[in-house]
Design a protein around this motif. Structure first.
Motif, short mmCIF file in Angstrom:
data_model
loop_
_atom_site.label_atom_id
_atom_site.label_comp_id
_atom_site.label_asym_id
_atom_site.label_seq_id
_atom_site.Cartn_x
_atom_site.Cartn_y
_atom_site.Cartn_z
N GLY A 18 0.68 -1.25 0.01
CA GLY A 18 0.12 -0.03 -0.11
C GLY A 18 0.89 1.13 0.03
O GLY A 18 0.59 2.31 -0.77
N LEU A 19 1.78 1.31 0.66
CA LEU A 19 2.52 2.56 0.88
C LEU A 19 3.66 2.72 -0.42
O LEU A 19 3.59 3.72 -0.91
CB LEU A 19 3.58 2.23 2.17
N LEU A 20 4.06 1.38 -1.07
CA LEU A 20 4.62 1.65 -2.17
C LEU A 20 3.88 2.19 -3.33
O LEU A 20 4.39 3.13 -4.11
CB LEU A 20 5.31 0.21 -2.66
N LEU A 21 2.66 1.70 -3.28
CA LEU A 21 1.75 2.29 -4.35
C LEU A 21 1.60 3.73 -4.23
O LEU A 21 1.66 4.58 -5.18
CB LEU A 21 0.30 1.53 -4.28
N VAL A 22 1.22 4.16 -3.10
CA VAL A 22 0.80 5.70 -2.73
C VAL A 22 2.12 6.62 -2.68
O VAL A 22 1.96 7.72 -3.51
CB VAL A 22 0.13 5.73 -1.37
N LEU A 23 3.27 6.14 -2.23
CA LEU A 23 4.46 6.79 -2.23
C LEU A 23 5.41 6.88 -3.19
O LEU A 23 5.98 7.50 -3.76
CB LEU A 23 4.87 6.43 -0.67
N VAL A 24 5.37 5.76 -3.99
CA VAL A 24 6.36 5.39 -4.99
C VAL A 24 5.80 5.14 -6.46
O VAL A 24 6.13 5.83 -7.42
CB VAL A 24 7.14 4.24 -4.58
N LEU A 25 5.03 3.97 -6.63
CA LEU A 25 4.26 3.73 -7.99
C LEU A 25 3.76 4.84 -8.77
O LEU A 25 4.00 4.91 -9.63
CB LEU A 25 3.81 2.48 -7.72
N ARG A 26 2.86 5.23 -7.83
CA ARG A 26 2.00 6.32 -8.60
C ARG A 26 2.82 7.69 -8.94
O ARG A 26 2.80 8.02 -9.81
CB ARG A 26 0.81 6.60 -7.59
N PRO A 27 3.58 8.29 -7.99
CA PRO A 27 4.16 9.55 -7.94
C PRO A 27 5.37 9.38 -9.29
O PRO A 27 5.31 9.99 -10.18
CB PRO A 27 4.69 9.78 -6.70
N LEU A 28 6.02 8.23 -8.99
CA LEU A 28 7.16 8.05 -10.06
C LEU A 28 6.52 7.50 -11.40
O LEU A 28 7.08 8.11 -12.35
CB LEU A 28 8.17 6.95 -9.41
N GLY A 29 5.60 6.69 -11.44
CA GLY A 29 5.10 6.57 -12.75
C GLY A 29 4.45 7.42 -13.47
O GLY A 29 4.44 7.69 -14.48
N GLY A 30 3.64 8.41 -12.65
CA GLY A 30 3.04 9.93 -13.27
C GLY A 30 4.03 10.53 -13.88
O GLY A 30 3.89 11.20 -14.81
N LEU A 31 5.26 10.92 -13.16
CA LEU A 31 6.26 11.81 -13.63
C LEU A 31 6.74 11.08 -14.92
O LEU A 31 7.03 12.01 -15.91
CB LEU A 31 7.60 11.79 -12.62
N PHE A 39 1.18 12.84 -7.73
CA PHE A 39 1.08 12.55 -6.49
C PHE A 39 -0.48 12.17 -6.10
O PHE A 39 -0.80 11.06 -5.52
CB PHE A 39 1.55 13.59 -5.61
N PHE A 40 -1.29 12.89 -6.74
CA PHE A 40 -2.92 12.75 -6.14
C PHE A 40 -3.58 11.64 -6.95
O PHE A 40 -4.39 11.98 -7.95
CB PHE A 40 -3.51 14.07 -6.10
N GLY A 41 -3.22 10.27 -6.66
CA GLY A 41 -4.10 9.14 -7.05
C GLY A 41 -4.97 8.62 -6.11
O GLY A 41 -4.37 7.46 -5.50
N ILE A 42 -5.71 9.40 -5.81
CA ILE A 42 -6.45 8.71 -4.68
C ILE A 42 -7.55 7.62 -4.71
O ILE A 42 -8.14 7.30 -5.98
CB ILE A 42 -7.55 9.81 -4.30
N ARG A 43 -7.33 6.56 -3.81
CA ARG A 43 -8.16 5.30 -3.89
C ARG A 43 -9.13 5.19 -3.01
O ARG A 43 -9.05 6.03 -1.83
CB ARG A 43 -6.92 4.12 -3.52
N GLY A 44 -10.08 4.75 -3.53
CA GLY A 44 -11.50 4.57 -2.68
C GLY A 44 -12.73 3.85 -2.98
O GLY A 44 -12.44 2.57 -3.39
N ILE A 45 -13.91 4.26 -3.36
CA ILE A 45 -15.02 3.56 -3.56
C ILE A 45 -15.04 2.48 -4.78
O ILE A 45 -15.15 1.55 -4.69
CB ILE A 45 -16.27 4.42 -3.70
N GLY A 46 -14.36 3.11 -5.86
CA GLY A 46 -14.20 2.06 -7.15
C GLY A 46 -13.37 0.80 -6.68
O GLY A 46 -13.79 -0.26 -7.28
N SER A 47 -12.38 1.01 -5.95
CA SER A 47 -11.74 -0.08 -5.68
C SER A 47 -12.22 -1.11 -4.74
O SER A 47 -12.34 -2.36 -5.02
CB SER A 47 -10.47 0.24 -4.71
N ILE A 48 -13.21 -0.68 -4.01
CA ILE A 48 -14.10 -1.69 -3.05
C ILE A 48 -14.80 -2.17 -4.02
O ILE A 48 -15.31 -3.42 -3.77
CB ILE A 48 -15.11 -0.68 -2.09
#
Length: 431
Positions: free
Chosen positions: A319-332, A351-360
């Motif tokens: 989870g931390l890898l996705l929010v802090l590394v994969l999404r930000p680095l992949g986006g850049l 940075f702002f790749g928010i996860r939420g209701i769709g994932s559920i």
């Protein structure tokens, strides 16, 4: 005490919060979803006899409640985008969906297998659930209401991405289902996935969404010239757009999420300044907030009921890898070479790749279709990632977007000053 009456009181308090909190917290680094999760956790910590919030206890309810919330949010998202669709103007969100989302899915799949020891189908399912950004909880970083004008590069990119990727992540959910052991050979299952789940369902979603948008726009904007619709009924028209485009597309096995968003964007493209758009968006926004209240309270209750109990250190790391590394680095990396998006804007978008209701919804949908190995661990990783994303992004959204707005203001002021100086030079030259 009556559980029903307790639930009514909770809902009443929560709905009042929905009415007041967004404006109350507008200037503060805090978003109201965090408070509703806290409310759910507090309520389920008390001996009130509330029904279990564990997603395994009510799988169909979780699936359909999250599904309804997402399709309503997708309609509102499509209606509030002012920019007409073209591959040129929508280049950034399209790139985020077709490149960044695929890179994110690949990264989470590898992390799930290597770090958490997930089976391949489970790792792909987790990646498909976590890769798309959320149109429901990302309101603080999205464009404003129809015609409001708050549509800079960052807000437009994040809004367009959230609208598109909730439909285009579906093929990867079906890929996870195809990878489960079955009587047919793996090659046969992958071939069927490619033509049915990838090509046909996406094509049907886009085509039927576009046709639904055209038909409904005729009924909404042309028919009232002969048969008037009262302003009080505009909201029901928005609900009709949502349910009709979604239901028809699902009946022919297309992707309804994609169809709803395409229909809303198509509808927005007709009579762009008509008052209908604001009225319809206002109604969908209210419905969306009401559904958010219920889901977030239950999410908080699920945490108390043990949703995160199977969570391991490796699951937390994913989870931390996705929010802090994969999404930000992949986006850049994805936005390298984007000429109209500067470095600061790329950083915020990434940075702002928010996860939420769709994932559920995706996880509940897949687990209802088939049994996946380590299902409870998947829910735990998903729940933890959502909690991190909602908390971190919720706290940072307001200050970051305010900083971005100030930066845009300074840039515009500098450009105006430069234009004034050029005019003065021209006048002096003429004199």
């Amino acid at each position: 005490m009556s559980v029903y009456n307790i639930a009514l009181v909770m809902m009443g308090v929560a709905i009042l919060g929905v009415a007041w909190l967004p404006s109350l917290l507008e200037k503060y680094p805090l978003s109201y979803p965090i408070l509703f999760i806290g409310l759910g956790m507090a309520a389920y910590s008390l001996p009130l006899g509330l029904p279990p919030a564990d997603p395994f206890a009510h799988p169909k309810l979780v699936t359909h409640l999250s599904e309804l919330c997402v399709i309503v949010a997708l309609t509102g998202t499509g209606l509030k985008i002012d920019r007409p669709f073209s591959f040129g103007t929508w280049r950034t969100p399209i790139r985020l969906v077709l490149v960044l989302m695929v890179l994110t899915i690949a990264g989470i799949t590898v992390a799930g297998i290597t770090l958490a020891g997930l089976a391949l189908p489970s790792a792909v399912l987790l990646a498909a659930c976590l890769a798309p950004t959320d149109p429901v909880l990302a309101g603080d970083v999205q464009v404003g209401d129809p015609g409001e004008g708050r549509e800079d590069n960052v807000r437009f990119a994040l809004t367009g991405e959230a609208g598109l990727n909730d439909g285009l992540a579906f093929p990867f959910v079906y890929l996870a289902l195809a990878l489960l052991p079955a009587a047919e050979s793996l090659s046969a299952r992958l071939i069927e996935w490619a033509w049915m789940d990838l090509i046909y369902r996406v094509g049907a979603g886009v085509m039927l969404g576009w046709l639904s948008g055209l038909l409904l726009s005729y009924l909404i904007f042309n028919l009232p010239k002969k048969l008037s619709i009262k302003p009080s009924a505009y909201g029901f028209v928005a609900l009709a757009v949502t349910l009709t485009s979604y239901g028809v597309t699902e009946l022919v096995h297309g992707y309804g999420f994609l169809a709803v968003f395409v229909a809303a964007v198509t509808l927005r493209g007709r009579e762009r300044k008509h008052e209908y758009h604001k009225q319809m968006h206002a109604f969908t926004d209210q419905m969306e907030r009401l559904l958010i209240v219920v889901i977030l309270i239950l999410f908080g209750g699920a945490i108390i009921d043990g949703l995160l109990a199977p969570l391991t250190w490796s699951g937390m790391l994913i989870g931390l890898l996705l929010v802090l590394v994969l999404r930000p680095l992949g986006g850049l990396l994805t936005l390298l070479g984007a000429r109209k998006v500067n470095v600061a804007e790329r950083s915020v978008i990434s940075f702002f790749g928010i996860r939420g209701i769709g994932s559920i919804f995706y996880l509940a949908f897949a687990l209802e279709k088939a049994e996946f190995p380590q299902a409870r661990e998947l829910w735990a990783i998903l729940g933890f990632t959502m909690l991190v994303s909602i908390s971190l992004h919720g706290v940072l959204a307001t200050p970051v977007m305010n900083w971005l707005d100030r930066r845009h203001g300074r840039k515009i002021a500098a450009e105006l000053s430069e234009c004034e100086e050029d005019e003065e030079v021209k006048v002096a030259t003429v004199e």
